[in-house]
Design an enzyme around this catalytic site. Sequence first.
Site, PDB file in Angstrom:
ATOM      1  N   CYS A 135     119.025  44.744  35.418  1.00  0.00           N
ATOM      2  CA  CYS A 135     118.033  44.576  35.629  1.00  0.00           C
ATOM      3  C   CYS A 135     117.841  45.734  35.282  1.00  0.00           C
ATOM      4  O   CYS A 135     118.556  46.582  34.797  1.00  0.00           O
ATOM      5  CB  CYS A 135     118.846  44.503  38.019  1.00  0.00           C
ATOM      6  N   ASP A 155     116.215  48.306  37.945  1.00  0.00           N
ATOM      7  CA  ASP A 155     117.159  49.049  38.577  1.00  0.00           C
ATOM      8  C   ASP A 155     117.144  50.429  37.969  1.00  0.00           C
ATOM      9  O   ASP A 155     118.445  50.200  37.399  1.00  0.00           O
ATOM     10  CB  ASP A 155     117.678  47.880  39.827  1.00  0.00           C
ATOM     11  N   ARG A 166     119.662  52.555  39.104  1.00  0.00           N
ATOM     12  CA  ARG A 166     120.347  52.860  39.701  1.00  0.00           C
ATOM     13  C   ARG A 166     121.935  52.326  39.014  1.00  0.00           C
ATOM     14  O   ARG A 166     122.600  52.696  38.724  1.00  0.00           O
ATOM     15  CB  ARG A 166     120.564  52.703  41.467  1.00  0.00           C
ATOM     16  N   HIS A 177     123.238  42.885  40.011  1.00  0.00           N
ATOM     17  CA  HIS A 177     123.925  43.540  40.940  1.00  0.00           C
ATOM     18  C   HIS A 177     123.379  43.360  42.489  1.00  0.00           C
ATOM     19  O   HIS A 177     122.331  42.804  42.572  1.00  0.00           O
ATOM     20  CB  HIS A 177     123.234  45.572  40.781  1.00  0.00           C
ATOM     21  N   CYS A 235     119.676  43.194  45.046  1.00  0.00           N
ATOM     22  CA  CYS A 235     118.364  43.247  43.524  1.00  0.00           C
ATOM     23  C   CYS A 235     117.180  43.599  44.615  1.00  0.00           C
ATOM     24  O   CYS A 235     116.930  42.634  45.103  1.00  0.00           O
ATOM     25  CB  CYS A 235     119.110  42.167  43.027  1.00  0.00           C
TER      26      CYS A 235
END
Length: 200
Positions: free
Chosen positions: A40, A42, A44, A96, A99
């Site tokens: 992803c 993302d 993080r 994750h 999400c």
Amino acid sequence: MLSDLLRNNRAWAVGKQMADPTFFRRLSEQQSPDYLWIGCSDSRVPANEIVGLDPGEVFVHRNVANLAVPTDINFLSVLAFAVNVLHIKHVIVCGHYGCGGVRAALSDSRNGVIDHWLEPVRQVYRSERAHIDAIRNSSDQVNALCEFNVCAQVEGIAHTTIVRDAWARGQDLAIHGWIYGLSDGLLRDLDVSRPGDAAP
């Protein structure tokens, strides 16, 4: 703030050279990772960092909700290069928990162009609706769909001509489905590897 990033980069490069004076020379001469990471976007979930590998050791493709869409030429190009040129041994689809893309796919709200991108996640939800709707907590529903989504992407990658052709010629290649916990920093294997006996 951008100057901070450049300053951080200089400090990182100096630190790398102090620890290993030949690191950047070796890195510039070749790229030979064993892993393709499909994750992803993302911020993080930094692929190299969470598996403790250096640059050059993981070939990375990221997008919203870690999708492997069979009509996405960007994804297919990355997969083809990784399999046919780099001869990677493992494709890791890593989602994750929590999400935002998966959460958006579950919501009824309009989000613009991202709604089109997330349609494959909605398809996964429709196929697993009975399991997901039986979960009472909305966060747990999102997390369940995150897992189902990873499993669906693994299955989709296994059916691409790129992977099927690699297997037909006897190439050592496996696909795995993992999920990352933002709250504890741990990866979990969802046990959907293809071939089934493959281990990373």
